[in-house]
Enzyme design. Structure first.
Site, PDB file in Angstrom:
ATOM      1  N   SER A 296       0.833  -1.190   0.000  1.00 31.86           N
ATOM      2  CA  SER A 296       0.000   0.000   0.000  1.00 31.86           C
ATOM      3  C   SER A 296       0.875   1.250   0.000  1.00 31.86           C
ATOM      4  CB  SER A 296      -0.852  -0.010   1.269  1.00 31.86           C
ATOM      5  OG  SER A 296      -1.451   1.240   1.458  1.00 31.86           O
TER       6      SER A 296
ATOM      7  N   TYR B 118      -1.661  -0.506  10.711  1.00 33.75           N
ATOM      8  CA  TYR B 118      -1.940  -1.185   9.434  1.00 33.75           C
ATOM      9  C   TYR B 118      -0.766  -1.006   8.459  1.00 33.75           C
ATOM     10  CZ  TYR B 118      -3.557  -1.526   4.629  1.00 33.75           C
ATOM     11  OH  TYR B 118      -3.633  -1.820   3.288  1.00 33.75           O
TER      12      TYR B 118
ATOM     13  N   LYS C  32       2.190  -3.677   6.612  1.00 34.54           N
ATOM     14  CA  LYS C  32       2.589  -3.768   5.200  1.00 34.54           C
ATOM     15  C   LYS C  32       4.092  -3.546   5.059  1.00 34.54           C
ATOM     16  CE  LYS C  32      -1.463  -4.508   3.399  1.00 34.54           C
ATOM     17  NZ  LYS C  32      -1.783  -5.828   2.849  1.00 34.54           N
TER      18      LYS C  32
HETATM   19  P1  NAD Z   1     -10.935  -6.643   1.436  1.00 35.41           P
HETATM   20  O1  NAD Z   1     -11.073  -6.621   2.920  1.00 35.41           O
HETATM   21  O2  NAD Z   1     -12.135  -6.368   0.612  1.00 35.41           O
HETATM   22  O3  NAD Z   1     -10.313  -8.048   0.970  1.00 35.41           O
HETATM   23  C1  NAD Z   1      -9.416  -8.774   1.764  1.00 35.41           C
HETATM   24  C2  NAD Z   1      -9.947 -10.201   1.836  1.00 35.41           C
HETATM   25  O4  NAD Z   1      -9.061 -10.989   2.622  1.00 35.41           O
HETATM   26  C3  NAD Z   1     -11.334 -10.280   2.497  1.00 35.41           C
HETATM   27  O5  NAD Z   1     -12.202 -11.004   1.651  1.00 35.41           O
HETATM   28  C4  NAD Z   1     -11.072 -11.019   3.810  1.00 35.41           C
HETATM   29  O6  NAD Z   1     -12.184 -11.817   4.181  1.00 35.41           O
HETATM   30  C5  NAD Z   1      -9.834 -11.833   3.468  1.00 35.41           C
HETATM   31  N1  NAD Z   1      -8.987 -12.168   4.617  1.00 35.41           N
HETATM   32  C6  NAD Z   1      -8.494 -11.329   5.567  1.00 35.41           C
HETATM   33  N2  NAD Z   1      -7.737 -12.008   6.443  1.00 35.41           N
HETATM   34  C7  NAD Z   1      -7.739 -13.310   6.044  1.00 35.41           C
HETATM   35  C8  NAD Z   1      -7.156 -14.498   6.537  1.00 35.41           C
HETATM   36  N3  NAD Z   1      -6.429 -14.521   7.644  1.00 35.41           N
HETATM   37  N4  NAD Z   1      -7.369 -15.654   5.867  1.00 35.41           N
HETATM   38  C9  NAD Z   1      -8.123 -15.683   4.750  1.00 35.41           C
HETATM   39  N5  NAD Z   1      -8.707 -14.592   4.228  1.00 35.41           N
HETATM   40  C10 NAD Z   1      -8.523 -13.423   4.873  1.00 35.41           C
HETATM   41  O7  NAD Z   1      -9.769  -5.638   1.052  1.00 35.41           O
HETATM   42  P2  NAD Z   1      -9.323  -5.105  -0.377  1.00 35.41           P
HETATM   43  O8  NAD Z   1      -9.683  -3.670  -0.460  1.00 35.41           O
HETATM   44  O9  NAD Z   1      -9.763  -6.030  -1.445  1.00 35.41           O
HETATM   45  O10 NAD Z   1      -7.745  -5.172  -0.197  1.00 35.41           O
HETATM   46  C11 NAD Z   1      -6.992  -6.294  -0.624  1.00 35.41           C
HETATM   47  C12 NAD Z   1      -5.552  -6.104  -0.175  1.00 35.41           C
HETATM   48  O11 NAD Z   1      -5.048  -4.883  -0.699  1.00 35.41           O
HETATM   49  C13 NAD Z   1      -5.387  -6.017   1.344  1.00 35.41           C
HETATM   50  O12 NAD Z   1      -4.197  -6.687   1.699  1.00 35.41           O
HETATM   51  C14 NAD Z   1      -5.267  -4.535   1.592  1.00 35.41           C
HETATM   52  O13 NAD Z   1      -4.524  -4.257   2.747  1.00 35.41           O
HETATM   53  C15 NAD Z   1      -4.542  -4.077   0.333  1.00 35.41           C
HETATM   54  N6  NAD Z   1      -4.786  -2.658   0.018  1.00 35.41           N
HETATM   55  C16 NAD Z   1      -6.078  -2.215  -0.115  1.00 35.41           C
HETATM   56  C17 NAD Z   1      -6.303  -0.853  -0.386  1.00 35.41           C
HETATM   57  C18 NAD Z   1      -7.718  -0.321  -0.513  1.00 35.41           C
HETATM   58  O14 NAD Z   1      -7.894   0.895  -0.418  1.00 35.41           O
HETATM   59  N7  NAD Z   1      -8.735  -1.146  -0.725  1.00 35.41           N
HETATM   60  C19 NAD Z   1      -5.224   0.019  -0.557  1.00 35.41           C
HETATM   61  C20 NAD Z   1      -3.932  -0.478  -0.430  1.00 35.41           C
HETATM   62  C21 NAD Z   1      -3.723  -1.830  -0.149  1.00 35.41           C
END
Ligand code: NAD
Ligand code: UDP
Length: 366
Positions: A124, A148, A152
């Site tokens: 991120s 958070y 990362k």
């Molecule tokens: P999200 O919460 O919609 O998706 C993450 C998924 O991981 C969820 O479906 C959750 O149920 C699953 N999950 C979490 N912990 C788990 C575990 N221990 N075992 C199995 N499944 C697990 O989030 P997103 O927005 O799709 O983000 C995806 C990734 O991208 C994340 O790692 C997030 O930190 C990163 N990210 C997101 C953003 C954003 O703004 N959405 C920005 C930068 C980075």
């Protein structure tokens, strides 16, 4: 050979699954639904007309993860699974460190056991913390300023150590800027729990009448209109970045960070205006105090991804707003089943005509 997608039922994961399936790649999905719903995966199947194996497993459960690898021929992993709410991470930091770090350690250990060493990791832009060096290049020192973000940053550092211990690994660290928007079909999108923390889902809920007005956090930043500036990127563009990163890790060894952003910053007021123009919905707002921890300006220099991954974001802010609106309008309660009870008597998961009138019952455009 299959690609393992962890967190594939989540916001970005579902969009990546669609793009992977549409490009004829085989996928296996793992998710514990801690922040997502089964219905999201039904929609991925519907949109693509393709099936895939799904394991309702937790990355903290090493045994289940081992079964996933022993029952499938996995050659690479796209690792989305993680907890992602900045505010919540300050309230329950240990849960974040455990889930995100231990989950990734388990994953990498099982990968190593099965000789799978190609990994695309969801990092991120949060890892940069506050910096005045905009546009941000990958060389800017990492200084995450919340739990958070530190998970990362620590995972990135851990993966560098892993690579240095065994240079046959190949790892792409994708630093996302601000993903927004939804699939153009309106069938999949972001489904936050409760009141959204992020700008675009908040605006969308104001537009659909679930929230009365937007609170703009700070009108006195040193920016052109006083509101914060971010690099918003369409989630489909972001998803496609993962396909390019997979090609990259398949063809090489090493570990490299890549910014995935558009390179263009928009202020909060510009986003509100773009949303109103794209959707013809009025968004009432009030300017309130700054949100603690927010940077004034954050946008990417995405040149490295262009030069080395051959990836560039293609969709503009208008499309991001329009697609967000379609998703929100047709799914006012996200993936909740009660939205999908079908008047025609078809099972809720197969009749989409009432949520997306431009689609036929199979989810394809008329
Ligand atoms: P999200 O919460 O919609 O998706 C993450 C998924 O991981 C969820 O479906 C959750 O149920 C699953 N999950 C979490 N912990 C788990 C575990 N221990 N075992 C199995 N499944 C697990 O989030 P997103 O927005 O799709 O983000 C995806 C990734 O991208 C994340 O790692 C997030 O930190 C990163 N990210 C997101 C953003 C954003 O703004 N959405 C920005 C930068 C980075
Ligand atoms: N923002 C806002 N009101 C909200 C949510 C966000 O004014 O309800 C602002 C926030 O201060 C920042 C921008 O919108 O300038 C993007 O915030 P978001 O939480 O979406 O992303 P991040 O802060 O993580 O970049």
């Amino acid at each position: 050979m299959a690609i393992l997608v962890t967190g594939g039922a989540g916001y970005i994961g579902t969009h990546a699954c669609v793009e992977l399936l549409n490009s004829s790649q085989e996928i296996v999905v793992v998710d514990n639904f801690s922040n997502s719903k089964q219905e999201a995966l039904n929609r991925v199947r519907l949109l693509t007309g393709k099936d895939f194996r799904f394991y309702p497993a937790d990355l903290l459960d090493r045994k289940s993860l081992t079964s996933v690898f022993s029952e499938n021929e996995i050659d690479s992993v796209v690792h989305f699974a993680g907890l992602k709410a900045v505010g919540e991470s300050a309230v329950v930091p240990l849960r974040y460190y455990d889930n995100n770090l231990t989950g990734t350690i388990n994953l990498c250990e099982v990968m190593r056991e099965f000789g799978v060493k190609k990994l695309v990791f969801s990092s991120s832009a949060t890892v940069y913390g506050h910096t005045n060096n905009v546009p941000i290049t990958e060389e800017v020192p990492l200084r995450a300023n919340n739990p958070y973000g530190r998970t990362k940053q620590m995972i990135e550092e851990m993966l560098v150590d892993l690579y240095e211990s065994d240079p046959t690994w190949s790892i792409a660290l994708l630093r996302y800027f601000n993903p927004i928007g939804a699939h153009e079909s309106g069938l999949i999108g972001e489904d936050p729990n409760g009141i959204p923390n992020n700008l675009m889902p908040y605006i969308a809920q104001v537009a659909v009448g679930k929230i009365r007005q937007l609170h703009i956090f700070g009108g006195d930043y040193p920016t052109k209109d006083g509101t914060g500036i971010r690099d918003y990127i369409h989630v489909t563009d972001l998803a496609n970045g993962h396909l390019k990163a997979l090609n990259y890790v398949r063809d090489s060894t090493g570990i490299q960070p890549f910014n995935l952003g558009t390179g263009r910053g928009y202020s909060v007021l510009e986003v509100v205006e773009a949303f109103e123009n794209a959707t013809k919905k009025h968004i009432p707002y009030r300017i309130v105090d700054r949100r603690p921890g927010d940077a004034a300006v954050c946008y990417a220099n995405p040149e490295k991804a262009l030069n080395e991954l051959n990836w560039v974001a293609e969709r503009n802010l208008e499309q991001m707003c329009r697609d967000t609106w379609h998703w929100q309008q047709w799914n006012p309660n996200g993936y909740e089943k009660k939205q999908l009870i079908s008047a025609s008597g078809l099972p809720y998961a197969t009749d989409y005509t009432h949520i997306a009138p431009h689609l036929n019952q199979k989810g394809h455009k008329h």
